[in-house]
Enzyme design. Structure first.
Site, PDB file in Angstrom:
ATOM      1  N   GLY A  48      -1.113  10.557  11.801  1.00 16.59           N
ATOM      2  CA  GLY A  48      -1.927  10.323  11.004  1.00 16.59           C
ATOM      3  C   GLY A  48      -2.719  10.578  10.715  1.00 16.59           C
ATOM      4  O   GLY A  48      -3.319  10.639   9.464  1.00 16.59           O
ATOM      5  N   GLU A 102      -6.457   4.278  11.606  1.00 17.99           N
ATOM      6  CA  GLU A 102      -5.580   4.196  10.890  1.00 17.99           C
ATOM      7  C   GLU A 102      -5.725   4.746   9.905  1.00 17.99           C
ATOM      8  O   GLU A 102      -6.323   4.936   9.230  1.00 17.99           O
ATOM      9  CB  GLU A 102      -4.951   2.621  11.539  1.00 17.99           C
ATOM     10  CG  GLU A 102      -4.043   2.017  12.783  1.00 17.99           C
ATOM     11  CD  GLU A 102      -2.658   3.018  12.443  1.00 17.99           C
ATOM     12  OE1 GLU A 102      -1.901   4.310  12.198  1.00 17.99           O
ATOM     13  OE2 GLU A 102      -1.851   2.932  13.353  1.00 17.99           O
ATOM     14  N   ASP A 103      -4.221   5.568  10.007  1.00 19.27           N
ATOM     15  CA  ASP A 103      -4.459   6.400   8.257  1.00 19.27           C
ATOM     16  C   ASP A 103      -4.241   5.128   7.298  1.00 19.27           C
ATOM     17  O   ASP A 103      -4.350   5.382   6.410  1.00 19.27           O
ATOM     18  CB  ASP A 103      -3.652   7.336   8.334  1.00 19.27           C
ATOM     19  CG  ASP A 103      -2.441   6.977   8.944  1.00 19.27           C
ATOM     20  OD1 ASP A 103      -2.086   6.100   9.784  1.00 19.27           O
ATOM     21  OD2 ASP A 103      -1.338   7.666   8.736  1.00 19.27           O
ATOM     22  N   ASP A 106       0.339  -0.941   6.570  1.00 23.04           N
ATOM     23  CA  ASP A 106       2.262  -1.036   5.904  1.00 23.04           C
ATOM     24  C   ASP A 106       2.519  -2.405   6.433  1.00 23.04           C
ATOM     25  O   ASP A 106       1.952  -3.284   5.822  1.00 23.04           O
ATOM     26  CB  ASP A 106       2.783   0.244   5.262  1.00 23.04           C
ATOM     27  CG  ASP A 106       2.918   1.094   6.352  1.00 23.04           C
ATOM     28  OD1 ASP A 106       3.771   0.450   7.499  1.00 23.04           O
ATOM     29  OD2 ASP A 106       3.484   1.813   6.122  1.00 23.04           O
ATOM     30  N   LYS A 134      -1.478  -1.012   1.966  1.00 28.84           N
ATOM     31  CA  LYS A 134      -0.556  -1.216   1.444  1.00 28.84           C
ATOM     32  C   LYS A 134      -0.452  -3.348   1.425  1.00 28.84           C
ATOM     33  O   LYS A 134       0.494  -3.245   2.382  1.00 28.84           O
ATOM     34  CB  LYS A 134       0.999  -1.088   1.385  1.00 28.84           C
ATOM     35  CG  LYS A 134       0.593   0.526   1.456  1.00 28.84           C
ATOM     36  CD  LYS A 134       2.156   0.946   1.623  1.00 28.84           C
ATOM     37  CE  LYS A 134       2.301   2.292   1.419  1.00 28.84           C
ATOM     38  NZ  LYS A 134       3.496   3.156   1.758  1.00 28.84           N
ATOM     39  N   PHE A 155       5.652   5.224  -0.933  1.00 34.09           N
ATOM     40  CA  PHE A 155       5.493   6.331  -0.286  1.00 34.09           C
ATOM     41  C   PHE A 155       4.877   7.135  -0.897  1.00 34.09           C
ATOM     42  O   PHE A 155       4.965   8.229  -1.583  1.00 34.09           O
ATOM     43  CB  PHE A 155       7.686   7.137   0.004  1.00 34.09           C
ATOM     44  CG  PHE A 155       7.451   7.475   1.783  1.00 34.09           C
ATOM     45  CD1 PHE A 155       6.939   6.749   2.821  1.00 34.09           C
ATOM     46  CD2 PHE A 155       7.106   8.975   1.014  1.00 34.09           C
ATOM     47  CE1 PHE A 155       6.919   8.294   3.676  1.00 34.09           C
ATOM     48  CE2 PHE A 155       7.133   9.635   1.986  1.00 34.09           C
ATOM     49  CZ  PHE A 155       7.534   9.387   3.107  1.00 34.09           C
ATOM     50  N   ILE A 156       3.719   7.832   0.451  1.00 30.88           N
ATOM     51  CA  ILE A 156       2.794   9.407   0.058  1.00 30.88           C
ATOM     52  C   ILE A 156       2.870  10.075   1.040  1.00 30.88           C
ATOM     53  O   ILE A 156       2.825   9.532   1.984  1.00 30.88           O
ATOM     54  CB  ILE A 156       1.268   8.433  -0.321  1.00 30.88           C
ATOM     55  CG1 ILE A 156       1.518   7.207   0.885  1.00 30.88           C
ATOM     56  CG2 ILE A 156       1.614   7.334  -1.456  1.00 30.88           C
ATOM     57  CD1 ILE A 156      -0.363   6.930   0.760  1.00 30.88           C
ATOM     58  N   ASP A 162       2.256  12.160   6.485  1.00 27.51           N
ATOM     59  CA  ASP A 162       3.809  12.496   6.536  1.00 27.51           C
ATOM     60  C   ASP A 162       5.530  12.432   5.728  1.00 27.51           C
ATOM     61  O   ASP A 162       5.363  11.271   5.448  1.00 27.51           O
ATOM     62  CB  ASP A 162       3.923  13.276   7.797  1.00 27.51           C
ATOM     63  CG  ASP A 162       4.770  12.513   8.734  1.00 27.51           C
ATOM     64  OD1 ASP A 162       5.511  13.085   9.274  1.00 27.51           O
ATOM     65  OD2 ASP A 162       4.069  11.540   9.153  1.00 27.51           O
ATOM     66  N   ARG A 168       1.426  16.614   5.257  1.00 26.90           N
ATOM     67  CA  ARG A 168       0.037  16.219   6.204  1.00 26.90           C
ATOM     68  C   ARG A 168      -1.282  16.987   5.634  1.00 26.90           C
ATOM     69  O   ARG A 168      -2.146  16.388   5.517  1.00 26.90           O
ATOM     70  CB  ARG A 168       0.030  16.585   7.470  1.00 26.90           C
ATOM     71  CG  ARG A 168       0.680  15.473   8.761  1.00 26.90           C
ATOM     72  CD  ARG A 168       0.772  15.260   9.744  1.00 26.90           C
ATOM     73  NE  ARG A 168       1.554  14.356  10.653  1.00 26.90           N
ATOM     74  CZ  ARG A 168       1.977  13.081  10.268  1.00 26.90           C
ATOM     75  NH1 ARG A 168       1.152  12.119   9.864  1.00 26.90           N
ATOM     76  NH2 ARG A 168       3.130  12.854  11.168  1.00 26.90           N
TER      77      ARG A 168
END
Length: 178
Positions: A48, A102-103, A106, A134, A155-156, A162, A168
């Site tokens: 990610g 990190e992407d 959460d 998040k 959720f994104i 992805d 992605r």
């Protein structure tokens, strides 16, 4: 595009590319100040964070290196609750400053697990940079040194994130339409 379909779900635009790049610029500016003279090793957590890492590296003016680890804790739209290390870190990081890229953070499970694994390798310091956070989804006490932006617990997809491997490649971030 204001809406996209990824597999069987519809998503609508929530964070345009310009806003993402402004957040990356903010993180890079802070890193350039904080990490001056430390020769950090940036560790991109795949899959990610590849877009975040790429955009960030282009904006860093400090001497640094980059490496990659591949971890997985997701299946479909939710966390499996288990982190699997798929590809490990090959560099000797003993005595070095390591910055995990990190992407998204959460639940906090993946980053806490990754920080613990890296600390066992003897670095001088471990820092965490995440493009997205998040806070409402975070179930662990996590230390994030650099955060691009806080987002809601939706959720994104897009910008490296992805849905079952798809989406992605989108340059913007999209939120699932309920």
């Amino acid at each position: 595009m204001s809406r996209v379909k990824v597999k069987d779900l519809e998503f609508e635009l929530s964070i345009p590319e310009e806003k993402l790049l402004a957040a990356v610029e903010k993180v890079a500016e802070q890193m350039n100040k904080d990490l001056e003279g430390k020769n950090p090793l940036m560790v991109c957590v795949l899959n990610g964070s590849f877009m975040f890492a790429s955009d960030l590296m282009k904006r860093l003016t400090i001497p640094c290196e980059i490496s990659f680890v591949k971890l997985s804790s997701y299946s479909g739209t939710g966390s499996t609750g288990k982190v699997k290390e798929l590809i490990g870190l090959n560099e000797n990081i003993e005595g070095r400053t390591v910055v995990l890229l990190e992407d998204i953070v959460d639940t906090g499970l993946t980053i806490i697990n990754t920080v613990e694994q890296v600390k066992q390798m003897g670095p001088a310091d471990v820092k965490v940079a995440t493009m997205l956070f998040k806070p409402d989804a975070c179930k662990r006490d996590v230390t994030l040194d650099y955060v691009g932006m806080d987002i809601p617990n939706d959720f994104i997809v897009g910008y490296g994130l992805d849905y079952d491997g798809y989406g992605r490649n989108l340059k913007d971030i999209y939120t699932v339409v309920e």
